[in-house]
Design a protein around this motif. Structure first.
Motif, mmCIF file in Angstrom:
data_model
loop_
_atom_site.group_PDB
_atom_site.id
_atom_site.type_symbol
_atom_site.label_atom_id
_atom_site.label_comp_id
_atom_site.label_asym_id
_atom_site.label_seq_id
_atom_site.Cartn_x
_atom_site.Cartn_y
_atom_site.Cartn_z
ATOM 1 N N PRO A 71 -49.781 16.716 26.724
ATOM 2 C CA PRO A 71 -50.457 15.457 27.038
ATOM 3 C C PRO A 71 -51.972 15.566 27.157
ATOM 4 C CG PRO A 71 -49.205 16.286 28.931
ATOM 5 C CD PRO A 71 -48.801 17.100 27.756
ATOM 6 N N SER A 72 -52.476 16.741 27.459
ATOM 7 C CA SER A 72 -53.937 16.901 27.570
ATOM 8 C C SER A 72 -54.597 17.140 26.220
ATOM 9 C CB SER A 72 -54.274 18.068 28.508
ATOM 10 O OG SER A 72 -53.777 17.823 29.803
ATOM 11 N N LEU A 73 -53.781 17.406 25.188
ATOM 12 C CA LEU A 73 -54.335 17.735 23.871
ATOM 13 C C LEU A 73 -54.029 16.687 22.816
ATOM 14 C CD1 LEU A 73 -53.352 21.536 23.775
ATOM 15 C CD2 LEU A 73 -55.555 20.547 24.472
ATOM 16 N N LEU A 74 -53.203 15.700 23.172
ATOM 17 C CA LEU A 74 -52.790 14.677 22.213
ATOM 18 C C LEU A 74 -52.889 13.283 22.833
ATOM 19 C CD1 LEU A 74 -49.531 16.295 20.739
ATOM 20 C CD2 LEU A 74 -51.668 15.924 19.498
ATOM 21 N N THR A 75 -53.239 12.310 21.988
ATOM 22 C CA THR A 75 -53.181 10.903 22.409
ATOM 23 C C THR A 75 -52.127 10.150 21.618
ATOM 24 O OG1 THR A 75 -54.944 10.345 20.835
ATOM 25 C CG2 THR A 75 -55.606 10.860 23.105
ATOM 26 N N ALA A 76 -51.594 10.791 20.572
ATOM 27 C CA ALA A 76 -50.528 10.216 19.742
ATOM 28 C C ALA A 76 -49.776 11.373 19.097
ATOM 29 C CB ALA A 76 -51.118 9.297 18.668
ATOM 30 N N PRO A 77 -48.517 11.153 18.691
ATOM 31 C CA PRO A 77 -47.770 12.234 18.030
ATOM 32 C C PRO A 77 -48.484 12.662 16.744
ATOM 33 C CG PRO A 77 -46.314 10.420 18.641
ATOM 34 C CD PRO A 77 -47.715 9.922 18.830
ATOM 35 N N ILE A 78 -48.341 13.921 16.379
ATOM 36 C CA ILE A 78 -48.914 14.406 15.117
ATOM 37 C C ILE A 78 -47.849 15.144 14.311
ATOM 38 C CG2 ILE A 78 -51.281 14.605 15.992
ATOM 39 C CD1 ILE A 78 -50.781 17.661 16.239
ATOM 40 N N LEU A 122 -55.444 18.774 19.480
ATOM 41 C CA LEU A 122 -54.688 19.282 18.347
ATOM 42 C C LEU A 122 -54.914 18.385 17.138
ATOM 43 C CD1 LEU A 122 -51.368 20.260 20.150
ATOM 44 C CD2 LEU A 122 -53.066 21.816 19.161
ATOM 45 N N ILE A 123 -54.975 19.007 15.958
ATOM 46 C CA ILE A 123 -55.289 18.308 14.708
ATOM 47 C C ILE A 123 -54.017 18.130 13.885
ATOM 48 C CG2 ILE A 123 -56.749 18.345 12.650
ATOM 49 C CD1 ILE A 123 -58.327 18.413 15.297
ATOM 50 N N ALA A 124 -53.810 16.931 13.352
ATOM 51 C CA ALA A 124 -52.649 16.657 12.493
ATOM 52 C C ALA A 124 -52.802 17.359 11.145
ATOM 53 C CB ALA A 124 -52.497 15.157 12.290
ATOM 54 N N PHE A 125 -51.679 17.724 10.545
ATOM 55 C CA PHE A 125 -51.658 18.318 9.200
ATOM 56 C C PHE A 125 -51.474 17.187 8.184
ATOM 57 C CE2 PHE A 125 -51.311 21.910 11.723
ATOM 58 C CZ PHE A 125 -51.153 23.089 11.018
#
Length: 327
Positions: A246-253, A218-221
């Motif tokens: 958890p499978s699409l992120l390594t940090a909050p966005i 997932l990409i941050a805005f």
């Protein structure tokens, strides 16, 4: 000439007549939701069942709909109530883009029923910047059907970044519209490299993609995109924790966000709207969460403060009785 009877005689006659109890008339309302099988349809069906449980004389029939079209359907009297999106409901009420006329008959039962995140998903080994991704020549992007809230939101961001669906296509790229299932399959098959969707958390489509054959993230805005969407169109923003995907992120966005509004036409009986709103307030928390996890977020105090269109008098009465709206 009418015969005048003494008042005492009239009183005696009235007492002699047995009291007649008339059965309460059943009220049936049509609730326009989202597509069949989608989150909105599931939530509306669950709420309709809950309403019937606690208000036997109130029946709610759920029909398919969509975020952009629902306010117009209610305004025109085709449905008596339905789901709306906070930002788009405000635009509809005022008659602003994408609507061409003010939807003055719209009233609400408040907001906060199902917070909805916006997601840009792409390949795990791809770029991480939204601006770079969406302005790259040859971009292959999938979004839901044209004129959905998802697709309209994507177009607003593309316009802010100086591009458009036509520019994507003319630059050798692809701008694919389809159902959630269609665009998820297109991502997994490599027909598109990115998808833009707006869904309540947890979004089943993201969970499925995370378990699929193509690694994704997932990409941050960016700050300026979120600020533009808030300042220009009245969207909100949200932080998506790693635990959500958890499978699409390594940090909050941080992402753009919006929320669901329950809408009703101004001529829906006050008693019916009062009963429905009172039922929602009574069952806030775990009971609503059993209908859909996102509905646990419903908070009457913040719900009553929605200003995109006026509260229905029945909803205002229920919120006043709950102590979350001034008398």
């Amino acid at each position: 000439m009418p015969i005048l009877l003494p008042r005492r005689s009239l009183l005696a006659a009235s007492l002699a007549v047995p009291a007649i109890r008339t059965a309460a008339a059943q009220t049936t309302l049509e609730w326009v939701a989202g597509s069949l099988g989608g989150g909105w349809y599931t939530m509306a069906a669950g709420l309709a069942s809950l309403i019937r449980e606690e208000n036997p004389d109130l029946q709610v029939r759920v029909v398919p709909g969509g975020g952009l079209a629902n306010p117009t359907r209610i305004q025109n009297g085709q449905s008596q109530m339905g789901w709306g999106i906070d930002a788009f409901t405000a635009s509809a009420f005022k008659g602003e883009e994408p609507y061409t006329a003010a939807h003055s008959r719209l009233r609400s039962l408040g907001t906060g029923y199902s917070p909805t995140d916006h997601y840009l998903l792409g390949p795990k080994d791809g770029p991480t910047g939204m601006r770079e991704i969406l302005t790259t020549r040859g971009l292959k992007l999938g979004t839901p059907q044209r004129s959905s809230t998802d697709e309209m939101s994507a177009q607003r961001i593309l316009r802010f970044l100086g591009t458009s669906p036509d520019q994507i296509r003319s630059g050798g790229g692809r701008y694919l519209n389809g159902s959630y299932n269609d665009i998820a399959a297109a991502f997994n098959d490599g027909q598109v490299d990115y998808i833009y969707i707006c869904l309540a958390r947890p979004a089943a489509i993201l969970t499925e993609i995370a378990q699929g054959r193509r690694s994704a993230k997932l990409i941050a805005f960016p700050d300026d995109v979120r600020a533009h969407m808030k300042g220009t169109y009245a969207y909100a923003e949200a932080s998506v924790p790693v635990a959500a995907y958890p499978s699409l992120l390594t940090a909050p966005i941080m992402v753009t966000a919006m929320d669901s509004v329950v809408l009703a036409a101004e001529n829906v009986p006050e008693a019916a709207v009062y009963a429905m709103t009172k039922t929602f307030i009574k069952n806030k928390g775990q009971r609503l969460a059993t209908i859909h996890a996102s509905m646990e977020a419903y908070d009457p105090a913040s719900s009553a403060r929605y200003s995109g269109c006026p509260l229905h008098p029945g909803a205002a009465r229920a919120y006043r009785e709950a102590g979350v709206l001034p008398a």
